[in-house]
Scaffold this motif. Structure first.
Motif, mmCIF file in Angstrom:
data_model
loop_
_atom_site.group_PDB
_atom_site.id
_atom_site.type_symbol
_atom_site.label_atom_id
_atom_site.label_comp_id
_atom_site.label_asym_id
_atom_site.label_seq_id
_atom_site.Cartn_x
_atom_site.Cartn_y
_atom_site.Cartn_z
ATOM 1 N N SER A 131 -112.076 -55.207 -5.861
ATOM 2 C CA SER A 131 -111.399 -54.110 -5.160
ATOM 3 C C SER A 131 -110.501 -53.335 -6.110
ATOM 4 O O SER A 131 -109.888 -53.898 -7.013
ATOM 5 N N ARG A 132 -110.436 -52.039 -5.874
ATOM 6 C CA ARG A 132 -109.606 -51.153 -6.684
ATOM 7 C C ARG A 132 -108.521 -50.558 -5.790
ATOM 8 O O ARG A 132 -108.698 -50.443 -4.584
ATOM 9 N N MET A 133 -107.411 -50.166 -6.423
ATOM 10 C CA MET A 133 -106.261 -49.619 -5.710
ATOM 11 C C MET A 133 -106.313 -48.102 -5.799
ATOM 12 O O MET A 133 -106.363 -47.535 -6.894
ATOM 13 N N LEU A 134 -106.268 -47.426 -4.645
ATOM 14 C CA LEU A 134 -106.363 -45.979 -4.567
ATOM 15 C C LEU A 134 -105.224 -45.438 -3.707
ATOM 16 O O LEU A 134 -105.015 -45.907 -2.592
ATOM 17 N N TYR A 135 -104.490 -44.481 -4.225
ATOM 18 C CA TYR A 135 -103.418 -43.818 -3.482
ATOM 19 C C TYR A 135 -103.988 -42.541 -2.905
ATOM 20 O O TYR A 135 -104.526 -41.713 -3.627
ATOM 21 N N SER A 136 -103.904 -42.370 -1.586
ATOM 22 C CA SER A 136 -104.390 -41.135 -0.971
ATOM 23 C C SER A 136 -103.285 -40.483 -0.155
ATOM 24 O O SER A 136 -102.455 -41.159 0.447
ATOM 25 N N ALA A 137 -103.309 -39.156 -0.176
ATOM 26 C CA ALA A 137 -102.319 -38.386 0.581
ATOM 27 C C ALA A 137 -102.786 -36.943 0.665
ATOM 28 O O ALA A 137 -103.611 -36.497 -0.130
ATOM 29 N N THR A 138 -102.223 -36.232 1.632
ATOM 30 C CA THR A 138 -102.352 -34.783 1.664
ATOM 31 C C THR A 138 -100.985 -34.243 1.297
ATOM 32 O O THR A 138 -99.964 -34.713 1.802
ATOM 33 N N MET A 139 -100.981 -33.275 0.376
ATOM 34 C CA MET A 139 -99.703 -32.717 -0.050
ATOM 35 C C MET A 139 -99.730 -31.203 0.072
ATOM 36 O O MET A 139 -100.790 -30.577 0.066
ATOM 37 N N SER A 140 -98.548 -30.635 0.162
ATOM 38 C CA SER A 140 -98.389 -29.188 0.142
ATOM 39 C C SER A 140 -98.604 -28.701 -1.290
ATOM 40 O O SER A 140 -98.550 -29.488 -2.243
ATOM 41 N N LEU A 141 -98.824 -27.425 -1.443
ATOM 42 C CA LEU A 141 -99.025 -26.863 -2.775
ATOM 43 C C LEU A 141 -97.835 -27.134 -3.694
ATOM 44 O O LEU A 141 -97.993 -27.312 -4.893
#
Length: 181
Positions: A2-12
């Motif tokens: 397994s690999r570690m992935l950071y996900s998010a939605t960000m503003s410009l």
């Protein structure tokens, strides 16, 4: 493995939450996105910060989506990194107070799929520990001016990234990046 992935939605302008952790800004940008749908299918476990677990929900008011990972698009083991374990258990959630223990447990639970990190502070800790492998960020066409940054480390450290994929929808531009070691 397994690999570690950071996900998010960000503003410009680089914020993943508005002032006070407000997530209502995100609601207009939660449209269909094949890149996000593909990512959700690759996730085996979540590693979440306590503030993210208890924070504002962009799906607030929608009984089918509120309080559910990816608005109900994902189900599975969730690990919350916190020093404040609740008195009452939360179904499907394991509370862990040590980063190394949380990473190990979430990787085991992910069964070779990604551990998706949700929360800027947990992601910062994973970067500092050298365990973050990838970043998936959707850039929404909005500027918030203040709030919680995608990555904020005063005094800073440089994290080199390599683009793996790029896609666009009317709601956001998605970038998938690998941490260069």
């Amino acid at each position: 493995m397994s690999r570690m992935l950071y996900s998010a939605t960000m503003s410009l302008d680089g914020f993943i939450a508005g002032p006070g952790g407000d997530m209502s800004w995100l609601t207009p940008y939660l449209g269909p996105d094949p890149a996000v749908d593909g990512l959700i299918g690759e996730i085996g476990a979540l590693l979440i910060g306590n503030r993210s677990l208890r924070g504002d929900d962009p799906h607030r008011g929608d009984p089918d989506k509120e309080g559910k990972a990816f608005g109900g698009g994902w189900e599975g083991p969730q690990f919350v990194l916190t020093h404040r374990t609740p008195d009452e258990p939360v179904p499907g959630v394991t509370f862990v107070n040590d980063l190394d223990e949380a990473v190990k447990a979430s990787k085991e639970a992910a069964g070779g799929r990604y551990v998706n990190i949700i929360g800027a502070d947990v992601a910062r800790q994973c970067i500092g520990a050298g365990v973050l492998d990838e970043v998936f960020v959707c850039v929404a066409p909005v500027m918030l001016g203040d709030g919680v940054r995608l990555f904020d480390e005063p005094g800073g450290s440089t994290v080199r990234l390599e683009r793996v994929a790029l896609s666009e929808t009317p709601h956001a531009t998605a970038l998938r990046l690998r941490v260069v070691r």
